[in-house]
Design a protein around this motif. Structure first.
Motif, PDB file in Angstrom:
ATOM      1  N   THR A  17       0.819  -1.203   0.000  1.00  0.00           N
ATOM      2  CA  THR A  17       0.000   0.000   0.000  1.00  0.00           C
ATOM      3  C   THR A  17       0.857   1.260   0.000  1.00  0.00           C
ATOM      4  OG1 THR A  17      -1.784  -1.105   1.194  1.00  0.00           O
ATOM      5  CG2 THR A  17      -1.741   1.298   1.299  1.00  0.00           C
ATOM      6  N   GLU A  58      -3.175   1.840   8.278  1.00  0.00           N
ATOM      7  CA  GLU A  58      -2.875   1.084   7.061  1.00  0.00           C
ATOM      8  C   GLU A  58      -1.454   0.524   7.020  1.00  0.00           C
ATOM      9  OE1 GLU A  58      -5.075   0.362   4.689  1.00  0.00           O
ATOM     10  OE2 GLU A  58      -6.642   1.427   5.791  1.00  0.00           O
ATOM     11  N   PRO A  60       1.458   1.706   5.691  1.00  0.00           N
ATOM     12  CA  PRO A  60       1.813   1.693   4.269  1.00  0.00           C
ATOM     13  C   PRO A  60       3.258   1.283   4.004  1.00  0.00           C
ATOM     14  CG  PRO A  60       1.789   3.928   5.098  1.00  0.00           C
ATOM     15  CD  PRO A  60       1.230   3.072   6.191  1.00  0.00           C
TER      16      PRO A  60
END
Length: 239
Positions: A17, A58, A60
């Motif tokens: 991501t 998230e 990332p």
């Protein structure tokens, strides 16, 4: 300003991501498309606080960060991200181009800095290079290819057991090639990554430097096996 979050759920986005923090909706769409095409999942935030929340939730692979943001500035976010996860690459993307700002962001922990307007290919190359640098295991400083042995830590080079004198800049260029094995590197990328922000030589400077490396390290400089020219594109290093 109303916060803006876009999540990409494309099944093919499997490389990880990328978190994009950018308040311009048009630029959000451009950046989102660029990284989806490279097979990444993408999350987008339109302000600093939302970006911080998404970073926490998230986890990332990398962050593309604008500097001028509502709620929390890009500079403050950069510091916050590095405090939360020092290994996550932060690539600043901003129209601010003064060298002092670039130096400041690097001091705050940013891994790279790309100035708007930008080349999509250059941006993705820089993000991917930053990801590779973080993933690369720490190991021996000695690198071997062909009949060459390079010790980047002590800055010693040998070919067929015989010492070869390389300049500090030649070591830096060769190190960048070995960190990006078999990847085609444009002259623009090499100028930015190896020559740095405060120096802008011509692309001929790149050609001359590679010619010197070939003369020192290739068995036959006229027919190189390792430092290859990819016509119309740039150079590639093959061990």
């Amino acid at each position: 300003m109303e916060e803006r979050i876009e999540l990409d759920t494309t099944p093919s986005a499997t490389l990880g991501t990328i978190l994009i923090i950018e308040d311009d909706p048009r630029m959000q769409k451009v950046l989102r498309r660029i990284f989806i095409e490279e097979q990444y999942a993408v999350v987008v935030a339109g302000d600093g606080q939302t970006g911080l929340d998404l970073f926490r939730s998230e986890h990332p692979l990398a962050v593309v960060l604008d500097l001028i943001l509502p709620r929390i500035s890009g500079r403050d976010l950069c510091q916050a991200f590095k405090n939360l996860s020092s290994e996550t690459p932060i690539i600043v993307l901003s129209a601010i181009s003064e060298v002092v700002d670039k130096v400041l962001l690097l001091e705050l922990g940013a891994d790279d800095y790309v100035t708007k307007p930008f080349s999509p290919r250059e941006l993705t190359a820089r993000v991917q290079a930053a990801i590779r640098r973080q993933r690369r295991p720490v190991g021996a400083s000695i690198y071997r290819f062909g009949d060459c042995e390079i010790d980047f830590k002590s800055m010693n080079a040998r070919r067929k057991g015989v010492p070869v004198v390389l300049t500090a800049h030649e070591f830096k260029l060769l190190k960048f090639f070995t960190d990006n094995l078999e990847r085609v590197l444009t002259r623009e990328v090499l100028l930015n990554e190896v020559w740095g922000y405060s120096s802008y030589p011509t692309t001929r400077t790149v050609d001359n430097q590679i010619l010197k490396l070939r003369q020192k390290l290739e068995p036959d400089p006229a027919n190189p096996k390792h430092l290859l020219t990819i016509y119309g594109a740039g150079y590639k290093f093959v061990p």
